[in-house]
Write a protein that holds these residues in place. Sequence first.
Motif, PDB file in Angstrom:
ATOM      1  N   SER A 115       0.585  11.836  -2.311  1.00 18.07           N
ATOM      2  CA  SER A 115      -0.074  13.079  -1.899  1.00 18.07           C
ATOM      3  C   SER A 115      -0.147  14.102  -3.024  1.00 18.07           C
ATOM      4  O   SER A 115      -0.917  15.045  -2.940  1.00 18.07           O
ATOM      5  CB  SER A 115       0.654  13.679  -0.697  1.00 18.07           C
ATOM      6  N   LYS A 137     -15.540   2.069  -1.508  1.00 18.97           N
ATOM      7  CA  LYS A 137     -14.886   0.768  -1.561  1.00 18.97           C
ATOM      8  C   LYS A 137     -15.881  -0.284  -2.017  1.00 18.97           C
ATOM      9  O   LYS A 137     -17.001  -0.344  -1.524  1.00 18.97           O
ATOM     10  CB  LYS A 137     -14.345   0.401  -0.180  1.00 18.97           C
ATOM     11  N   THR A 157       0.593   5.783  -0.320  1.00 18.58           N
ATOM     12  CA  THR A 157      -0.209   6.993  -0.395  1.00 18.58           C
ATOM     13  C   THR A 157       0.561   8.031  -1.186  1.00 18.58           C
ATOM     14  O   THR A 157       1.703   8.343  -0.862  1.00 18.58           O
ATOM     15  CB  THR A 157      -0.522   7.537   1.005  1.00 18.58           C
ATOM     16  N   ASN A 189       0.825  -1.198   0.000  1.00 21.95           N
ATOM     17  CA  ASN A 189       0.000   0.000   0.000  1.00 21.95           C
ATOM     18  C   ASN A 189       0.862   1.252   0.000  1.00 21.95           C
ATOM     19  O   ASN A 189       1.860   1.330   0.693  1.00 21.95           O
ATOM     20  CB  ASN A 189      -0.915   0.015   1.227  1.00 21.95           C
ATOM     21  N   HIS A 216      -6.573   3.699  -4.800  1.00 14.27           N
ATOM     22  CA  HIS A 216      -7.534   4.265  -3.865  1.00 14.27           C
ATOM     23  C   HIS A 216      -7.306   5.765  -3.760  1.00 14.27           C
ATOM     24  O   HIS A 216      -6.183   6.218  -3.601  1.00 14.27           O
ATOM     25  CB  HIS A 216      -7.350   3.618  -2.488  1.00 14.27           C
ATOM     26  N   PHE A 217      -8.394   6.530  -3.872  1.00 14.29           N
ATOM     27  CA  PHE A 217      -8.305   7.972  -3.716  1.00 14.29           C
ATOM     28  C   PHE A 217      -8.683   8.328  -2.285  1.00 14.29           C
ATOM     29  O   PHE A 217      -9.743   7.902  -1.799  1.00 14.29           O
ATOM     30  CB  PHE A 217      -9.235   8.683  -4.706  1.00 14.29           C
ATOM     31  N   SER A 218      -7.856   9.086  -1.626  1.00 18.80           N
ATOM     32  CA  SER A 218      -8.085   9.386  -0.216  1.00 18.80           C
ATOM     33  C   SER A 218      -9.496   9.896   0.007  1.00 18.80           C
ATOM     34  O   SER A 218      -9.923  10.854  -0.627  1.00 18.80           O
ATOM     35  CB  SER A 218      -7.087  10.432   0.276  1.00 18.80           C
ATOM     36  N   ASN A 219     -10.206   9.249   0.880  1.00 19.95           N
ATOM     37  CA  ASN A 219     -11.541   9.654   1.333  1.00 19.95           C
ATOM     38  C   ASN A 219     -12.666   9.460   0.319  1.00 19.95           C
ATOM     39  O   ASN A 219     -13.834   9.570   0.660  1.00 19.95           O
ATOM     40  CB  ASN A 219     -11.567  11.122   1.778  1.00 19.95           C
ATOM     41  N   GLU A 259     -12.394   4.633  -5.612  1.00 24.65           N
ATOM     42  CA  GLU A 259     -11.242   3.833  -5.988  1.00 24.65           C
ATOM     43  C   GLU A 259     -11.474   3.158  -7.343  1.00 24.65           C
ATOM     44  O   GLU A 259     -12.610   3.002  -7.806  1.00 24.65           O
ATOM     45  CB  GLU A 259     -10.952   2.775  -4.923  1.00 24.65           C
ATOM     46  N   THR A 290       6.721   9.940  -3.025  1.00 26.61           N
ATOM     47  CA  THR A 290       5.370   9.946  -2.491  1.00 26.61           C
ATOM     48  C   THR A 290       4.781  11.344  -2.380  1.00 26.61           C
ATOM     49  O   THR A 290       3.608  11.487  -2.110  1.00 26.61           O
ATOM     50  CB  THR A 290       5.332   9.316  -1.095  1.00 26.61           C
ATOM     51  N   GLU A 291       5.571  12.364  -2.541  1.00 28.37           N
ATOM     52  CA  GLU A 291       5.031  13.721  -2.454  1.00 28.37           C
ATOM     53  C   GLU A 291       5.378  14.482  -3.725  1.00 28.37           C
ATOM     54  O   GLU A 291       6.388  14.221  -4.364  1.00 28.37           O
ATOM     55  CB  GLU A 291       5.606  14.464  -1.239  1.00 28.37           C
TER      56      GLU A 291
END
Lengths: 209, 216
Positions: free
Chosen positions: A31, B71, A29, A27, B41-44, B47, B24-25
């Motif tokens: 940003s 989900k 993330t 997994n 998956h898109f935060s909040n 997906e 990641t940023e």
Amino acid sequence: MATLNWKTPNGNSGNVDLDKIVMTEGNQTISGIKTFNNLIKFDTVGEIGYRGTMHTDPTKTCKQLYLTTGDFNEWSDAGAKMALHCYDENDEYSDGIIDIAASDGTNISELYIGRNGVDWNSIGISIDSIGSNYIRYNNNIQIVWDSLGCPDLPCEVTYPMPFVEYPRIGICNGEAHFTKWYYTGCTAIRSRGSYTSAYIRYIAIGKWK
Amino acid sequence: MPILHVKTPNGVQSDVDLDKIVMTEGNQTISGIKTFNYKIHFSNFGEIGRMLTRHDGDTKRLHQLYFSTTKLENWNSDGGAKITLHAYDSDYSDREDGGFSILAATDTEKSDLAGYPDGRLNWCGESIYIVSCNTSSTCGHIRYGNGIQICWGGGGLFDVPRDDSYDRPFISAPGIGMNNGELDLGSSSNTGFHVYVVTSGITKTYYTYIAIGRWK
């Protein structure tokens, strides 16, 4: 902030902020915005991507953003796909279509959603418009109907919407029928007997485009 | 494949395959093909992913590639929308069937559009497609997937009495409306009807008709 000084076997070297790297397995993330030049694959199932193809009109190209259960370049396989088309004329997007299809490897059924309606296997299935006493379908058929009361005969009748050819008519009263047909209307006349008026309700079917 | 020998300031050491790391940023560009084993998956919210489920008593496997506001495993209880592309796999190597579903839902109600290779198109389980239509001839028809058929015809100068036939047969005699009071309908069947003369002396005349019934 942990900084990693790295050097690869071929002699390249650089610095990496360890707080900002992750392995691509497991997994993650992200940003920021992630830009994919071509394709995202889902292991064994399908892919999301885009491609550009030539259109039958050589002045246009068709760009497709798609989601498919198989390899889109060989999509004759059984499965399903959804593609968003965008035609590009002189680098300006001129038209768009949503194309959703299901296939068993031999038979393909396809739904097209565009600005002019919805087609299922090349037959228009959506309604163009509904108004007072008429329905226009995207398959070119128009149905109109009306109740004329009990007019004196002969009586000029105007259809709620015009046709582009003579429509076929069903009428509920054998005492009168329509004649002198036009695309926009007709004349109701006495069918038999000596009466001078008749109750008339009718339905007409024909092409509107 | 470049390998990075990693030693962090706190003393941890490992080898990292540079082909398998991403930042990641910040904004990023991936120039090659990126393979996801499971989902994005898109935060909040929402997906894109895949599911594999058993089907037909374990004899088939159902591949689903989906695009969902929530989900997929929670779909039964959530409102929102999703698009699912299906592919059935009978022996885990050959895909033999495909289909799609587009679903809109509140917490308590769902409506979905489903399409299949054999030509079925269902809205909430009911057929909505037009099986066939003939709109160009003087004798035409529309067959709807739900079994309704509309036929129309006539329009010429005909010798009467006569027998007329529909563009496509019905499963039983339909309801008919005809436009000529000099005539009337006689015997009627699933394939046509007989026109007879009411007004004596009529041997040629115009008429049209519309018939509505079931084709299946």
